[in-house]
Design a protein around this motif. Sequence first.
Motif, PDB file in Angstrom:
ATOM      1  N   UNK A  21       0.836  -1.198   0.000  1.00 35.09           N
ATOM      2  CA  UNK A  21       0.000   0.000   0.000  1.00 35.09           C
ATOM      3  C   UNK A  21       0.869   1.246   0.000  1.00 35.09           C
ATOM      4  N   UNK A  22       0.844   1.971  -1.103  1.00 34.76           N
ATOM      5  CA  UNK A  22       1.562   3.238  -1.233  1.00 34.76           C
ATOM      6  C   UNK A  22       0.548   4.364  -1.079  1.00 34.76           C
ATOM      7  N   UNK A  23       0.583   5.378  -1.920  1.00 40.78           N
ATOM      8  CA  UNK A  23      -0.378   6.469  -1.813  1.00 40.78           C
ATOM      9  C   UNK A  23      -0.248   7.432  -2.975  1.00 40.78           C
ATOM     10  N   UNK A  56       7.216  14.541   1.646  1.00 42.91           N
ATOM     11  CA  UNK A  56       6.826  13.672   2.757  1.00 42.91           C
ATOM     12  C   UNK A  56       6.903  12.201   2.374  1.00 42.91           C
ATOM     13  N   UNK A  57       6.735  11.890   1.081  1.00 38.81           N
ATOM     14  CA  UNK A  57       6.756  10.489   0.626  1.00 38.81           C
ATOM     15  C   UNK A  57       7.796  10.292  -0.475  1.00 38.81           C
ATOM     16  N   UNK A  58       8.894  11.047  -0.404  1.00 38.94           N
ATOM     17  CA  UNK A  58       9.912  10.979  -1.451  1.00 38.94           C
ATOM     18  C   UNK A  58      10.516   9.585  -1.579  1.00 38.94           C
ATOM     19  N   UNK A  59      10.456   8.803  -0.536  1.00 41.35           N
ATOM     20  CA  UNK A  59      11.027   7.456  -0.529  1.00 41.35           C
ATOM     21  C   UNK A  59      10.128   6.410  -1.181  1.00 41.35           C
ATOM     22  N   UNK A  60       8.855   6.721  -1.389  1.00 38.55           N
ATOM     23  CA  UNK A  60       7.910   5.687  -1.841  1.00 38.55           C
ATOM     24  C   UNK A  60       8.194   5.142  -3.246  1.00 38.55           C
ATOM     25  N   UNK A  61       8.513   5.970  -4.254  1.00 37.69           N
ATOM     26  CA  UNK A  61       8.725   5.399  -5.585  1.00 37.69           C
ATOM     27  C   UNK A  61       9.769   4.291  -5.625  1.00 37.69           C
ATOM     28  N   UNK A 121       2.662  -6.300  -6.169  1.00 38.85           N
ATOM     29  CA  UNK A 121       1.650  -5.385  -6.697  1.00 38.85           C
ATOM     30  C   UNK A 121       1.645  -4.155  -5.806  1.00 38.85           C
ATOM     31  N   UNK A 122       1.483  -2.972  -6.399  1.00 37.52           N
ATOM     32  CA  UNK A 122       1.415  -1.725  -5.634  1.00 37.52           C
ATOM     33  C   UNK A 122       0.038  -1.111  -5.809  1.00 37.52           C
ATOM     34  N   UNK A 123      -0.528  -0.661  -4.707  1.00 38.34           N
ATOM     35  CA  UNK A 123      -1.820   0.025  -4.709  1.00 38.34           C
ATOM     36  C   UNK A 123      -1.644   1.402  -4.086  1.00 38.34           C
TER      37      UNK A 123
END
Length: 293
Positions: free
Chosen positions: A107-109, A132-137, A152-154
């Motif tokens: 679960x990403x965003x 705030x979410x620079x690490x997510x990619x 899978x990413x959601x």
Amino acid sequence: MFVLVLGASGFIGFPAAQALVRAGHTVYGQTRSEQKATQFAKEEIIPIICAPDSDGWYDILAKLDVVIDAVGGMAVHEISQAIYKRTSDAAARLRPAGAPKLSYIYTSGAWVHGDSRTEIFSDTAPLTPQAFVAWRPSDEQLVVTDTVLNGIVLRPATLYGRSGSLFESLFKGAKEGKAVWPGKPGQRLSLIHCDDLADLYVRLAEKAHVVGGLTFDAANGISESTDAILERLVHVSGATAYEYKEPTNLFENAVASSVILRPYLARSLLGWTPKKIGLMDGLEVYYKACVAA
């Protein structure tokens, strides 16, 4: 299927676990709380009491079909990284030889799309994430390219419904007399109700071996005006006024951002369509539900 939901007591994880149970699957729910474990049992969710990034659930790993990482909180980066790495390592060690890959839904965003009041983003658009979410990619890429897991990413848009999610403090302030939201007038929000998101988790879990390696945005078909929501909230709640405030940290900067989504993959590949009434149109119901919760 046998499905484990990590973070199953959370705003995302609990509706997802309930939806998977209704769909006929055997669902395990991870929690740290004995009280939540009792609640899970009442919902026909099999409780597992442990930390999500521990090995407290590895005894069922060999028979699981899907693991859903729905863990939240301000330390989500460190915890989710640990969960992913440990799950991949454990699956390589503990899965029977010749078994299908363990499907892993991360679960990403939607904040990975950045901030724009005019640009429309789809599931496959290049990313310019909020700080705030620079690490997510990079974490998303680790999941979808993993050679052990079927990743899978959601990416949910801003959530609403039930206890309110990000809108909880806004609704609480309105109840006390003034609705306050970080940012400036003119913001556009892409939104998704927690129940519609739960339905998408079910569809992803059931079709995981067809859509493995893909990333899905989850949002209603249209964005909504924060100005209009705040004006409507004053009327619904009886508050005296609403106001915007200057963001004071990276989280509030992300909350204040505009993300206009037009997802297509979930609709085209899974037949998923959000069904819940939008936040603006159903605001009276959603406000009362949040206050009651």
